[in-house]
Design an enzyme around this catalytic site. Structure first.
Site, mmCIF file in Angstrom:
data_model
loop_
_atom_site.group_PDB
_atom_site.id
_atom_site.type_symbol
_atom_site.label_atom_id
_atom_site.label_comp_id
_atom_site.label_asym_id
_atom_site.label_seq_id
_atom_site.Cartn_x
_atom_site.Cartn_y
_atom_site.Cartn_z
ATOM 1 N N ASN A 1 0.809 -1.226 0.000
ATOM 2 C CA ASN A 1 0.000 0.000 0.000
ATOM 3 C C ASN A 1 0.842 1.275 0.000
ATOM 4 O O ASN A 1 0.442 2.288 -0.550
ATOM 5 C CB ASN A 1 -1.008 -0.011 1.150
ATOM 6 C CG ASN A 1 -0.357 -0.096 2.510
ATOM 7 O OD1 ASN A 1 0.760 -0.592 2.646
ATOM 8 N ND2 ASN A 1 -1.038 0.379 3.514
ATOM 9 N N GLU B 1 5.074 -4.243 12.290
ATOM 10 C CA GLU B 1 4.219 -3.084 11.979
ATOM 11 C C GLU B 1 2.998 -3.637 11.274
ATOM 12 O O GLU B 1 3.049 -3.953 10.090
ATOM 13 C CB GLU B 1 4.969 -2.100 11.063
ATOM 14 C CG GLU B 1 6.264 -1.560 11.628
ATOM 15 C CD GLU B 1 6.055 -0.616 12.802
ATOM 16 O OE1 GLU B 1 4.912 -0.199 13.047
ATOM 17 O OE2 GLU B 1 7.051 -0.321 13.492
ATOM 18 N N CYS C 1 -2.496 1.963 6.538
ATOM 19 C CA CYS C 1 -2.511 1.321 7.858
ATOM 20 C C CYS C 1 -2.952 2.296 8.937
ATOM 21 O O CYS C 1 -3.660 1.931 9.866
ATOM 22 C CB CYS C 1 -1.139 0.733 8.183
ATOM 23 S SG CYS C 1 0.208 1.918 8.065
#
Ligand code: NDP
Length: 498
Positions: free
Chosen positions: A149, A245, A279
């Site tokens: 992304n 993450e 995110c």
């Protein structure tokens, strides 16, 4: 004319991974797929390179990393175009992502010595005859596994800091953005041609799994929470340390004294940038009752005006075709549970695009509130006060970032959000602040990239004591006498016993 394939779906053909544009299916490029043996060889080569790279010292690495940063800056447009062609992201959004990544390389290069360089630390009375020395040594080879992304910013958030700390890196880009990943590696090799300090291994998830078992000294994983658990399980076999993450379900809290126009502007961008495939994207807004209706009206008004499409649009396509089903399911599930779309709705999902969708009255048990949607959707919830907002914001398993709009209580609210980062009177800005650490809590992961903590994440502390004189009260020796032990007790009681 370029061959058109199923839009967005990576294909493996004749040992090559072919990646395609998610809207048109046009080929973006191809890279060789690595076998488990190839992954092992890449790690072996990186190990030799790591010794050379570490030997350059902070100054040698700084010079080279700053040269890489300059090269990236000169080629922003070329890279932004590639990010668009491969992942579908609008070029302007790609530019913002790349500039942020460049800033991180710059900061990591300039600050590695200050943060990680060897230093003396104070001795304490109990061992006053010894001096204390601290250094941070590189792990050796760091495996970086990245998502699609933000194919530049997220891997560089680990790669830049790992390199500045003196490690070599073997990078496994997402199968949806391997060409961007290879571009980054090739650009680094232009600056550092001597050894394979940064290399890539390509393929599907199994290549990432192979990297976890290939003997790296640390894995930096960015991706979904589900894959993170698999990465940790694989790394547990060899006690390979990991930084995770993972996903998020970030929220914005809007207090009664907020600047509503600024809040609506930031909320729309924070929720819909990169078509919500972020995110740290704002997926939920909790708004105190007295300003709820006004805020909602402004958000809907702004979101309604955004354009969706492949070129020159505000929102691009959904990069991963499978994600369209998740987004549709979250919308229909919320509506089935009593939610109301005030913009968009189930019909907003028109593959490969999703138009902005804003839902109100979404119950707390809906997937749209509890799970990561990763699409251009937003729930807006009326709350009686900030206390209710905080309770509902913190009631999910994720805890990555967040945003607060308000004046008097904004900083206090920010501190009470269960997350690793919060932006006050803006959205997402902490990701571009290279002086601050980035990372989450709970299902969003642990460990930190960016900032001084991010540099330390890629180095082991090495503690050394050095005797500088005889011990006035010998304690750590069999040569001590009963009288000396008695004096140690007396001293300890004097120093600590009050
Ligand atoms: P995935 O978890 O699907 O994939 C992430 C990476 O892991 C990819 O390179 C993938 O390869 C690889 N992988 C897949 N299976 C394995 C395995 N068993 N072992 C090792 N590696 C494996 O995430 P996405 O790429 O879909 O990225 C989106 C997710 O990333 C979202 O949840 C988002 O929130 C999160 N994210 C978190 C960020 C943060 O900083 N906290 C930043 C950006 C995204 P392949 O693609 O080939 O399957």
């Amino acid at each position: 004319m370029a061959t058109l394939r199923a839009p967005g779906l990576p294909v493996v053909e004749d040992g090559e991974l072919i990646s395609t544009h998610p809207a048109t299916g046009a080929e973006a490029g191809r890279v060789p797929v690595a076998s488990p043996e190839d992954v092992g060889r890449a790690v072996d080569r990186a190990r030799a390179a790591a010794t050379w790279w570490a030997g350059l010292g902070f100054a040698g690495r700084r010079t080279r990393l700053l040269r890489w940063r300059a090269l990236l800056a000169r080629r922003i447009s070329e890279l932004a175009d590639l990010v668009h062609r491969e992942g579908g992201k609008p070029v302007a959004e790609a530019v913002v992502e790349i500039v942020s990544a460049i800033e991180h390389v710059d900061w990591a290069a300039r600050n590695a010595k200050r943060v990680l360089g060897p230093r003396r630390v104070r001795s304490r009375l109990i061992l006053v005859e010894h001096s204390a020395h601290l250094a941070y040594q590189p792990y050796g080879v760091v495996g970086v596994i990245g998502p699609w992304n933000y194919p530049v910013l997220t891997p560089i958030g680990s790669i830049g800091y790992a390199l500045a700390a003196g490690n070599a890196v073997v990078f496994k880009p997402s199968e949806y953005t391997p060409v961007v990943g290879q571009w980054l590696v090739d650009s680094f090799a232009e600056i550092v041609p001597e050894h394979p300090v940064l290399t890539a291994v390509h393929g599907l998830g199994d290549v990432g799994a192979a990297l976890c078992r290939a003997g790296t000294d640390k894995i930096a994983f960015t991706g979904s929470t589900a894959t993170a658990t698999r990465v940790m399980a694989a790394c547990a076999e060899t006690l390979t340390p990991v930084v995770i993450e993972a996903g998020g379900k970030d929220a914005m809290i809007v207090d009664a004294d907020a600047d509503l126009d600024a809040a609506a502007e930031a909320c729309v961008w924070g929720a819909l940038t990169n078509a919500g495939q972020t995110c740290i994207g704002i997926e939920r807004a909790y708004v105190v009752s007295e300003v709820h209706d006004e805020f909602l009206a402004r958000v809907v008004d702004r979101a309604r005006r955004l354009t969706v499409g492949d070129t020159d649009a505000d929102l691009g396509p959904i990069t991963m075709p499978g994600q369209l089903d998740v987004i549709r399911r979250h919308i229909t599930d919320a509506i089935a549970r009593g939610a109301r779309p005030v913009l968009g709705g189930p019909d907003a999902v028109q593959p490969p695009y999703v138009r902005p969708t804003i839902l109100v009255d979404v119950p707390d048990d809906a997937a749209a509130v509890r799970e990561e949607t990763f699409g251009p959707t937003l729930t807006v919830t009326r709350v009686a006060d900030v206390e209710e907002a905080l309770a509902r914001v913190n009631a999910v398993r994720y805890g990555l970032g967040g945003s607060v709009f308000g004046r008097r209580r904004a900083m206090e609210i920010a501190a009470r959000i269960r997350s690793g980062m919060v932006a006050v009177n803006s959205a997402l800005t902490f990701v571009g602040m290279s002086t601050l650490p980035f990372g989450g809590v709970g299902a969003s992961g642990f460990g930190r990239i960016h900032g001084a903590d991010g540099l330390r994440e890629f180095a082991r502390s090495k503690a050394v004591t050095r005797r500088r004189g005889p011990s006035p009260l010998p304690a750590m020796t069999f040569d001590r006498t009963p009288a000396q032990v008695a004096r140690i007790v007396k001293l300890a009681q004097k120093v600590y016993g009050r």
